[in-house]
Design a protein around this motif. Sequence first.
Motif, short mmCIF file in Angstrom:
data_model
loop_
_atom_site.label_atom_id
_atom_site.label_comp_id
_atom_site.label_asym_id
_atom_site.label_seq_id
_atom_site.Cartn_x
_atom_site.Cartn_y
_atom_site.Cartn_z
N ILE A 115 25.24 63.51 7.04
CA ILE A 115 24.44 62.47 6.80
C ILE A 115 24.48 61.30 7.65
N LYS A 126 21.13 59.59 10.46
CA LYS A 126 20.82 58.37 10.74
C LYS A 126 20.99 57.48 11.88
N ALA A 176 18.79 64.70 3.77
CA ALA A 176 20.10 64.39 3.59
C ALA A 176 20.46 64.95 2.00
N GLY A 206 23.12 67.69 0.53
CA GLY A 206 24.02 67.20 -0.50
C GLY A 206 23.84 68.28 -1.78
#
Length: 327
Positions: A256, A260, A310, A314
């Motif tokens: 994650i 980004k 993401a 997850g």
Amino acid sequence: MNHTTQLPDHRSEGVRNGAAAATPHSAGSPKRRRPASTQWAAWAFLAPVTLYLVLFYAYPLYRNLDLSLRDYTVRSFVQGDAPFTGLANYRKVFADPAFAPALLHTAVFTAVCLVFQYAIGLALAVFFKQNFRLSPTLRALFLVPWLLPLIVSASTWSWMLNSESGVVNAALHVIGIGPVNWLTSPSWSLTSVIIANIWIGVPFNLVVLYSGLQSIPASLYEAAAIDGANAWQRFWRVTFPLLRPVSAITLLLGLIYTLKVFDIIWIMTKGGPADSSTTFATWSYRLGFGNLLPAFGPGAAVGNLLVVAALVFGLVYVRVQRKQALS
């Protein structure tokens, strides 16, 4: 002699049955409700967290989704009268020639960083598990890259990898290797930002994996040693399987974070040269804020693609953890 027969006392039995029926724990009685003060206290403790999640997570996600579904310009962004365009911004992003290179660079950047950060972090965690004299001091020094602001780390790597005055090329010159255009060559720019991000992410993996190693009982290693297992077998048969839950959450959080990453790439290369180090994060910023005529809608659409990626990983993690818990 008078023979008297004692009759059962039905009255006392009825009284007993009535008393039993009147107890608060009988099957038909309603459950006792919590006091109102307890419920208000629970809501009072929950309110700050709920407010924080709504203001800093739910509302920004809603606004970003709204941006991606409308044709926003600078004027309409201020006045709030942007027309609804549906999935037009997403179609525009998918049809953009920069989409495929950005997707490839994002995948390569994320995968390579995750593999090397985890491998180096795990090797260092096993090394520091030996608890030698300088172990605490060296562990503290390894945390320095993690504690530094990203702008400082990225600027330092930009100076080190400078083609003319960088210390990396100076070291290569000493061993007879010519200068490398780390930041200005399309062949090396992505490699440069990958190296910098690995250096920054290793301390996080070290801390989490070292904490996981502390929870493994020493008796298991002693039993394995008695059975004749060497160091590699003890690691592969004892350490690695028992570290699997910690490894899973470490890789998920690293994924994650790496998806980004923007600061490092933008400061070092700005996604160039010739988009050779452009990822979805830098592309989203460039579309929304890097041009004289910003494209807020497509920029938000690219950002939402990162959110979806993401979220998918997850959900995969949650599903895998659930299967392991049931097995």
